[in-house]
Design an enzyme around this catalytic site. Sequence first.
Site, PDB file in Angstrom:
ATOM      1  N   HIS A 147       7.407   1.564  11.320  1.00 36.04           N
ATOM      2  CA  HIS A 147       8.029   2.999  10.874  1.00 36.04           C
ATOM      3  C   HIS A 147       7.089   4.071  11.071  1.00 36.04           C
ATOM      4  O   HIS A 147       5.920   3.626  11.199  1.00 36.04           O
ATOM      5  CB  HIS A 147       8.180   3.037   9.196  1.00 36.04           C
ATOM      6  CG  HIS A 147       8.928   4.179   8.747  1.00 36.04           C
ATOM      7  ND1 HIS A 147       8.428   5.228   8.336  1.00 36.04           N
ATOM      8  CD2 HIS A 147      10.357   4.107   8.306  1.00 36.04           C
ATOM      9  CE1 HIS A 147       9.059   6.075   7.914  1.00 36.04           C
ATOM     10  NE2 HIS A 147      10.439   5.233   7.599  1.00 36.04           N
ATOM     11  N   LEU A 194       0.844  -1.242  -0.063  1.00 34.39           N
ATOM     12  CA  LEU A 194      -0.041   0.000  -0.229  1.00 34.39           C
ATOM     13  C   LEU A 194       0.726   1.176   0.161  1.00 34.39           C
ATOM     14  O   LEU A 194       1.661   1.410   0.829  1.00 34.39           O
ATOM     15  CB  LEU A 194      -0.920  -0.072   1.397  1.00 34.39           C
ATOM     16  CG  LEU A 194      -2.129   0.984   1.467  1.00 34.39           C
ATOM     17  CD1 LEU A 194      -3.366   0.640   2.176  1.00 34.39           C
ATOM     18  CD2 LEU A 194      -1.698   2.358   1.852  1.00 34.39           C
TER      19      LEU A 194
END
Length: 343
Positions: free
Chosen positions: A231, A127
Amino acid sequence: MTHIIRAATEADLQHLYEMAKSTGGGFTNLPPDRKALTAKLERAAAAFARGGDEVNDDMFVFMLEDTATGDVRGTCQVFSAVGLKGPFYSYRIGALTQHSEELGRTFRADILNLSTDMEGLSEVGGLFLHPGERSGGLGMLLARSRYLFIRNHRNRFAEKTFAELRGVIDEAGGSPFWDGVAGRFFGMNFQEADEFNAKHGNQFIADLMPKHPVYIAMLTDHARAVIGVPHPSGRAAMRMLENEGFAWENYVDIFDGGPTMTARTDQIRSVREAVDAEVRAIDDKLGDHKGGEKRLVAVGKMIDFKVAYGWVDARDEGIAVDPACAAALGIEPGMTITHVARW
């Protein structure tokens, strides 16, 4: 302005390449390499075209398109079952407890165990949303369109689904986890290993990765600190996964240590709550400050599958939809569509 999710075609190569260059590294499913991306699009075309109704080694690629301009602003991927044609590795965090009678003490050591537990599971991944579009619910549209595709082609997917979140990458593009674990055995930095994996697969992991457990206490402070941590740009994605019913069960990516989230496919919220309904009318009285409820609306099968936001209202044992959604998805009265609440 209406955005739709549609199947990718070979004409999307340049769009994918431009997005791949913008990821900043650590994005295995979207490498900035034209040859690898071409192979992905060819594989996706074969998956969309394949007959049969069973789980196979399929990969589906979708694009987010602005129907007003034709611009492509995002992408996502779905894998029917990983590891069918080669090993799919993860690290599983386990523990070893040992007791010393002489010292009168019990020691517990956390351990990274190389695992292929994800083999045969479906995966949602790949994505990417253009930074200028990260508002208005487009990230959610991309993410959840994958679950509606799985629902409407359920026999093509496994009983369990997972998603790998990108781990922590430092300012230089390196991975503290890779440097502390695998980098010691491979003679290449994180960016080199990640790029090689994206282009050629991870058989080199099977060839070179040590099979014995890795004691977490022996890693550097930096490596330990990022185990199971997404992240910063992936925190919103992690929350969306949790809202869908995914959970972290102590599996992490072998490259960057990012968390791997898992869920029972039939218990994914969008899969579970989506419903089918016949369209009774196209109603221009539906919309913001008018009436109805804004929902995700899906139509079509395989290469014809599309998703968009639309205004939906109950009507005569069926539903009505707004004209913009109907035009974007090619909806006409009498068609059966799938819809689910936007949340």
